[in-house]
Structures are given as C-alpha cells and as structure tokens.
Design an enzyme around this catalytic site. Structure first.
Site, short mmCIF file in Angstrom:
data_model
loop_
_atom_site.label_atom_id
_atom_site.label_comp_id
_atom_site.label_asym_id
_atom_site.label_seq_id
_atom_site.Cartn_x
_atom_site.Cartn_y
_atom_site.Cartn_z
N TYR A 183 0.82 -1.21 0.00
CA TYR A 183 0.00 0.00 0.00
C TYR A 183 0.86 1.26 0.00
O TYR A 183 0.41 2.31 -0.45
CB TYR A 183 -0.92 0.04 1.24
CG TYR A 183 -2.19 -0.76 1.10
CD1 TYR A 183 -2.14 -2.15 1.00
CD2 TYR A 183 -3.42 -0.14 1.09
CE1 TYR A 183 -3.31 -2.89 0.88
CE2 TYR A 183 -4.60 -0.87 0.99
CZ TYR A 183 -4.54 -2.23 0.88
OH TYR A 183 -5.69 -2.95 0.77
N LYS A 238 3.87 -15.09 3.92
CA LYS A 238 4.12 -15.93 2.75
C LYS A 238 5.63 -16.13 2.68
O LYS A 238 6.30 -15.79 1.70
CB LYS A 238 3.56 -15.25 1.49
CG LYS A 238 3.57 -16.12 0.25
CD LYS A 238 2.57 -17.27 0.26
CE LYS A 238 2.72 -18.13 -0.97
NZ LYS A 238 1.92 -19.39 -0.89
N ASP A 270 -2.03 -18.45 2.35
CA ASP A 270 -2.99 -19.26 1.58
C ASP A 270 -3.65 -20.30 2.50
O ASP A 270 -4.86 -20.52 2.44
CB ASP A 270 -2.34 -19.91 0.35
CG ASP A 270 -1.00 -20.57 0.62
OD1 ASP A 270 -0.46 -20.41 1.74
OD2 ASP A 270 -0.48 -21.25 -0.28
N ASP A 301 -6.05 -7.01 4.57
CA ASP A 301 -7.19 -6.46 3.84
C ASP A 301 -8.05 -7.61 3.29
O ASP A 301 -9.26 -7.64 3.45
CB ASP A 301 -6.69 -5.57 2.69
CG ASP A 301 -7.83 -5.00 1.87
OD1 ASP A 301 -8.80 -4.52 2.47
OD2 ASP A 301 -7.75 -5.05 0.63
N ASP A 329 -11.94 -9.23 4.82
CA ASP A 329 -13.19 -9.33 4.06
C ASP A 329 -13.69 -10.77 4.06
O ASP A 329 -14.88 -11.03 4.20
CB ASP A 329 -12.99 -8.87 2.60
CG ASP A 329 -13.32 -7.39 2.39
OD1 ASP A 329 -13.08 -6.61 3.33
OD2 ASP A 329 -13.81 -7.03 1.31
C1 IPM Z 1 -10.32 -1.41 3.88
C2 IPM Z 1 -10.58 -0.92 2.49
C3 IPM Z 1 -9.46 0.02 2.08
C4 IPM Z 1 -8.15 -0.75 2.14
C5 IPM Z 1 -9.63 0.65 0.68
C6 IPM Z 1 -10.92 1.45 0.59
C7 IPM Z 1 -8.46 1.50 0.29
O1 IPM Z 1 -10.71 -2.00 1.62
O2 IPM Z 1 -10.24 -0.56 4.80
O3 IPM Z 1 -10.18 -2.62 4.07
O4 IPM Z 1 -7.82 -1.49 1.22
O5 IPM Z 1 -7.47 -0.63 3.16
MG MG Z 2 -10.68 -3.87 2.56
#
Ligand code: IPM
Ligand code: MG
Length: 366
Positions: A140, A190, A222, A246, A250
């Site tokens: 990032y 990894k 993984d 990240d 999710d």
């Molecule tokens: C999160 C989001 C952000 C990230 C995006 C919006 C840049 O997906 O906070 O997880 O990748 O950090």
């Molecule tokens: Mg995210």
C-alpha cells in the site's frame, strides 16, 4: 470529547448519521459530551477541493481525540490517477496519523449464527477472533510505477517493503492483545516465497520470546485463507501485513453473516485513533436507506473503548458506554431485526428494517 467526522461517499453519510445518534444517546446516558467537526475526505473532498485529503482535514483530525469515518470511493472517481483517487486520501490519513495497527474484531453474534453462508459448529467454541492488520506499510505504501518499453510492452510494479521496526511494533501490538484474550497468536505471512515475509517471520520470532504465555504459530497466508473457512474457531489473534490483512478480513467478515457487521480501529502510538467499518462505500445501495449501520455503530463502540477511554480522566464511563452499545446491538439482533444484507436465512417483513430504523432501534435499546 472532540471528534472529527468524515462522512465520506456512498453509504458513508447514512451510516455515520445513525452512529452519531447512538453516540449522542450514549453520552446522555453515561455523562459525556462530544463536539463533532465535519471534515472532507475521499470523493466528496475531490469534488469540493480538488484533492482527496485537504490540509484542513488532516489538521482537524490531528487535534481531535478520535476520528470517525464512514467510507470513501465510487465509480465517479475511478478514472483519476492513483494519487488523486479517494482511496489515496484514506491511505494518506492513515499514514499521516501514524496509525500502524488496524484492529478488526470478527465476532459472531449468536442471533446471526445461521446468517452466514457457512455452516459453523460454534456450539462449543464461539467464533471470536481479531485480525491485527499492519496499516502503514507493505504494498500500500511501497514505490509504484507503470512504464512502457521500446517494444511497447507495458509493465507495472508495486513494491511490498517492510522494515524491522514496522513489523516489530505491529507484532507486539498483536501479542499485547492476545495477552488480554485467549493467549493465542497466529502470525500470517508468505515466507515460502517473499523476502518481506521472511523478515516478518524472523522479527515475529524475536518478539515472541518476550511472551512465553502466548501460544504462537506461523501460518502461510494461503493456508490461513483456507483455515478461516475450515475451522475459524482455532483463531484468537491473527497478525499480518497490510494487503494480506485487507483480503483476510473481508473473507472473515462473512463468518459473521455480513461484511456490514465488522468495525475497525486504527491505532498508533498515542490515544488518537481512526474508527471505520471494514466495508466500502457501496455506491450501488447509496441513498436508499438500506445499508447496515451496525459495523459503523460498533466502530463507535471501539472508539469509546480505545481513544475516548484513554484520553479522558475517568475512562470507566467510556468503557461502560462501549459495552452498552454492543449490548444494544445484540439485543436488537436477538429480537430478530435485520437489515437487507442479513436476511439470507429469512426474516418477516416487519423485522426487515432500513438503515435508519436499525439505528433508531439500537439507540432506543441503549
Ligand atoms: C479497507 C478498504 C481500504 C483498504 C480501501 C478502501 C483502500 O478495503 O479498509 O479494508 O484497502 O485498506
Ligand atoms: Mg478492505
């Protein structure tokens, strides 16, 4: 307390409005007052000022006790160059405030045990894990470039860079959290392929020696992605680098029924923190009053628990307020109320509520 508020784009304003109502109610009940300062960041900042993170936003955030953020981004700004996109504002803010540790609790409320598309056998062990994601390093924040050579071949590069001190402070934050919880820590990397992961593992092992009471395990990313589906109850605290965190967060959110359930706290060295749901701005449902405000409301709870409790003389009442908000959410869910994202397992029409109804129910319960 001084709170900088970034409503942002898409569903951001809708969910933040509900969360602020809940926070004001918590203040009345527990005896504290918040002064809110609205600031721009993301797409709305680009529209009004030309940049995703205006100077003024940064300085207001720096002078506040905490920052509340809805979400940023949307198709409207997708064609802008990377450094001018809404997301660049978010990364700039995280970086400038030095918020290197992103705490993402993944907790399954029993009322939602059948809302997840996965069948979890949580009867014996509850699903309650925390992802501690590194937030100001890795791909990032590494150097990027895109170029075309003389043969017309186009190449893009993102570098994933980590220094020892960045890894150390993050892994340490994970161990400190594990000490307050079930004393189990997985460090996810990894290391079979990446140099940055091999350094990660080396540093994690050094930090580990200071925490003999914590059961430690290295895990490849993984494998971790698979284990989160196979048996997520094995996890307590997971520490990992920015991009892996990240993606894994999710994935993990679906264990709780919906991406709309996960709050987060981004912390640095001091008490100042940034509190935001882990989900995005969901432009497809923006303005329809159907978004789930719970991740945002639980982010307010985390703000009370961390930044406000730490910044105040008497932290106790903020901790109590944090718990009361979580209990209010629990109680509303136990009564069967659901926003659209949580209705996969069926819900009667009168319990299928809008974003604002869900917010008001939680506020009333509080
Ligand atoms: C999160 C989001 C952000 C990230 C995006 C919006 C840049 O997906 O906070 O997880 O990748 O950090
Ligand atoms: Mg995210």
């Amino acid at each position: 307390m001084n709170i900088a508020v970034i409503k942002g784009d898409g569903i951001g304003p809708e969910i933040v409005n509900q969360a602020l109502d809940v926070l004001v109610r918590a203040g009345e009940k527990f005896g504290f007052e918040c002064k809110f300062t609205d600031v721009l960041m993301g797409g709305c900042a680009i529209d009004q000022t030309g940049v995703p993170l205006p100077e003024e936003t940064l300085s207001v955030c720096m002078q506040s006790d905490a920052v509340l953020l809805g979400a940023v981004g949307g198709a409207k700004w997708d064609s802008l160059p990377g450094h001018l996109r809404p997301e660049a504002g978010l990364l700039g803010l995280r970086g400038a405030l030095g918020l290197f540790a992103n705490i993402r609790p993944v907790k399954l409320f029993s009322a939602l045990s059948s809302a997840s598309p996965l069948k979890l056998s949580t009867a014996e062990t509850p699903l309650d894990l925390v992802i501690v994601r590194e937030l100001t390093g890795g791909a990032y924040f590494g150097k990027r470039s895109t170029s075309t050579d003389s043969k017309g071949i186009k190449t893009a590069t993102d570098s994933m860079t980590y220094s020892d001190f960045e890894i150390e402070r993050l892994v340490r934050a994970g161990f400190e959290l594990a000490m307050k919880r079930r004393k189990k820590l997985h460090s996810v990397d990894k290391a079979n392929v990446l140099d940055s992961s091999r350094l990660w593992r080396e540093i994690a092992h050094k930090v580990k020696s200071g925490y003999p009471d914590v059961e430690y395990q290295d895990m490849l990313v993984d494998n971790c992605a698979m284990q989160l589906i196979r048996n997520p109850m094995q996890f307590d605290v997971i520490v990992t680098e920015n991009l892996f965190g990240d993606i894994l967060s999710d994935e993990a959110s679906m264990l709780t029924g919906s991406l709309g359930m996960l709050p987060s706290a981004s912390l640095g060295g001091g008490s100042l923190g940034l509190y935001e749901p882990i989900h995005g701005s969901a432009p497809d449902i923006a303005g329809k009053d159907i978004a789930n405000p719970i991740a945002m409301i639980l982010s307010v709870s985390m703000m009370l628990d961390h930044s406000l409790a730490a910044a105040a003389q008497e932290g106790r009442k903020f901790k109590d307020a944090a718990l009361a908000i979580e209990n209010a959410v629990l109680s509303v869910l136990n009564d069967g109320y659901r926003t659209a994202d949580l209705t996969a397992d069926g819900v009667s029409a009168e319990k299928n509520v809008s974003c604002s109804e869900m917010g008001q129910l939680i506020k009333e319960r509080l």
